[in-house]
Design a protein around this motif. Structure first.
Motif, short mmCIF file in Angstrom:
data_model
loop_
_atom_site.label_atom_id
_atom_site.label_comp_id
_atom_site.label_asym_id
_atom_site.label_seq_id
_atom_site.Cartn_x
_atom_site.Cartn_y
_atom_site.Cartn_z
N ALA A 1 4.25 2.67 -3.85
CA ALA A 1 2.94 2.67 -4.53
C ALA A 1 2.09 1.51 -4.06
CB ALA A 1 3.15 2.58 -6.04
N ASP A 2 0.82 1.56 -4.43
CA ASP A 2 -0.10 0.46 -4.14
C ASP A 2 0.18 -0.73 -5.03
OD1 ASP A 2 -1.70 1.81 -2.21
OD2 ASP A 2 -2.86 2.78 -3.79
N THR B 1 0.85 -1.19 0.00
CA THR B 1 0.00 0.00 0.00
C THR B 1 0.88 1.23 0.00
OG1 THR B 1 -0.16 -0.42 2.38
CG2 THR B 1 -2.11 -0.88 1.05
N SER C 1 -4.75 -0.62 -6.34
CA SER C 1 -5.08 0.44 -7.31
C SER C 1 -6.45 0.18 -7.93
CB SER C 1 -4.01 0.51 -8.40
OG SER C 1 -2.76 0.88 -7.87
N ARG D 1 -9.14 1.04 -5.37
CA ARG D 1 -9.30 2.50 -5.25
C ARG D 1 -10.03 3.06 -6.47
NH1 ARG D 1 -6.38 4.51 -0.93
NH2 ARG D 1 -4.45 3.44 -0.32
#
Length: 517
Positions: free
Chosen positions: A159-160, A139, A165, A168
């Protein structure tokens, strides 16, 4: 028996003994980093008591789909929904240990979802619904990604992961990260225990195993600490905790869900999968994870379908992690449910060619090879610890906090020193063997789906990359949940979801836990 066979026998004995001990009568092992409620404290304290009670009544048995309907109707906001779950975490998770870290931006994400909905820019059916993620899934900052290991305590990735991603993009609120069996079960012998998260407890009883390694993901859903969760599986790591905690989990076909940004254990069969309280909820979350259309779940999906029940194996299940003395009654629930669904049931038996005998024992070598090469590859890239021996030495420097239940699997991996080449050969051989067993079993029984109990056949479907889903089967005589596990053909995940949903509609056997303040 040889070194490998001796280690395997010891590992099994240790797991059984640890499961019987549970978290211990004196209270669960504590997390090393307390949950930080400071970003939410003012909002939690300001929530009107009457509204809090209304939300508890409204959300108590609401499914994932129903939450979306309530949000769309304006019956609640995403901020209220997120506060509801944060409040339950604050009340219950010191005892349960399902959550390892909270997302300090959760309320901001929920507010953004409410603003999108008010402006008519809703991202999808799950926009604004909080989800929890297993802590081996990367995450973006400020959240950590630790796999529960002290060596990764300060690991913050840039980053995710790809699936985060995707979630989200569908508007889901990242509530936080869930506890797990450390390093996805490749370090500590006790399911659901990690150095950073402490022990995860089964909400149905402290003496019941929470399963592993996606322990916190299952317990969080079962106890109503989140709307849904995401876990990972190498072999039974989604199915076992879901079944033991009375929720639904899908282990997708290998490769269906992208694994970029996941701390690996065995890259040849690791899978990411959804958990929820119902099959439709799992189908919704899977669609969000993959960016695809939600699977259709027709009411008569099982009508006339040939289903192979692995009855002999169910009746002879060892008592390792659950009391199987009432498996005859559990088998009757399965067959009754299938009959009520209109399925044609046959007793199926595994078809194991002589040259494939012992395939289950070979998986221990695969796990140790994956730990040595895949997991330590990640640990080495995110810390100064490059080898199993270095990680062991790091843990031994502070054993009480860094290895609360020992490091049996690390020690075994260090002893065997499996090379990358030997690991790949073993992993691919295990895949070939398990695929052959399942293909032959499906063909011999002439069925479209097989049915097992909890994670009894996880070595098969996980090794082969076949999809599997567990559906609550009610409680055993001792009060511990169990689940009927459907094993589908590879790539037929939508069909498997439809079969499981039809069985769920015909049975409705899930019993929520009763939590005491």
């Amino acid at each position: 028996m040889g070194r490998l066979g001796t280690l395997l026998a010891l590992a099994r004995s240790a797991i059984v003994a640890a499961a019987i001990r549970g978290a211990g009568p004196g209270g669960r092992a504590a997390r090393s980093r307390p949950l930080d409620f400071a970003p939410f404290a003012t909002a939690l304290d300001a929530m009107d008591g009457g509204r809090r009670a209304e939300l508890a009544d409204l959300l108590g048995s609401a499914s994932l789909a129903e939450l979306g309907v309530l949000l769309a109707a304006g019956s609640l906001t995403s901020v209220e929904l997120t506060l509801h779950y944060l409040g339950r975490i604050r009340r219950f998770d010191d005892e349960l240990g399902a959550i390892i870290e909270l997302n300090p931006q959760a309320l901001a994400e929920a507010e953004a979802a409410d603003q999108r909905r008010a402006a008519g820019r809703q991202l999808g059916a799950l926009d604004g619904i909080p989800v929890a993620l297993k802590d081996n899934i990367e995450t973006a900052p400020p959240l950590h990604t630790t796999a529960g290991a002290a060596a990764l305590a300060n690991n913050v990735t840039e980053a995710d992961a790809a699936i985060v991603s995707a979630l989200r993009a569908a508007g889901l609120v990242v509530l936080g990260k869930t506890n797990l069996s450390e390093l996805a079960g490749a370090s500590c012998k006790v399911p659901g225990v990690s150095a950073l998260g402490g022990a995860t407890r089964n909400p149905y009883g402290a003496t019941f195993s929470p399963g592993g390694s996606s322990s916190g993901s299952a317990v969080a859903v079962a106890a109503g600490l989140c709307a849904a969760s995401v876990g990972t599986e190498t072999s039974g790591s989604l199915i076992a905790p879901a079944a033991f905690n009375g929720v639904v989990a899908l282990k997708p076909s290998f490769g269906l869900v992208g694994d970029a940004g996941i701390i690996p254990l065995v890259r040849f069969q690791d899978c990411v999968g959804p958990m929820a309280t119902s099959v439709p909820g799992v189908a919704l979350l899977l669609a969000a994870m993959t960016g695809t259309t939600v699977a259709e779940l027709p009411t008569l999906a099982l009508d006339g379908v040939s289903v192979g029940v692995l009855a002999a194996d169910i009746l002879s299940q060892p008592r390792d992690l659950e009391d199987s003395r009432d498996n005859a009654a559990m088998l009757a629930r399965i067959t009754d449910g299938l009959s009520a669904s209109g399925a044609n049931t046959v007793e199926a038996e595994l078809v194991v060619r002589p040259e494939l005998a012992g395939y289950e024992g070979h998986f221990f070598k695969v796990v140790l090879g994956g730990l040595t090469n895949d997991t330590l590859g990640y640990v080495g890239a995110h810390s100064e610890l490059k080898t199993v021996a270095e990680l062991m030495a790091f843990n031994l420097a502070e054993p009480k906090t860094r290895m609360p239940c020992g490091q049996f699997y690390l020690a075994a991996a260090n002893l065997l020193q499996i090379s990358a080449e030997a690991y790949e050969v073993a992993a691919l051989a295990h895949r070939d063997a398990t695929q052959a067993v399942l293909a032959d079993t499906f063909a011999a029984a002439g069925v479209q789906v097989l049915v097992s109990l909890t994670n009894l056949h996880s070595a098969l479907y996980a090794g082969a990359g076949y999809p599997a889903i567990t559906v609550p089967l009610g409680l055993r005589a001792n009060g511990m949940p169990t689940g009927a596990t459907f094993i589908g053909r590879p790539g037929r995940d939508a069909q498997l979801l439809a079969f499981a949903a039809a069985f769920e509609r015909a049975t409705r056997l899930r019993v929520p836990p009763v939590l005491a303040d």
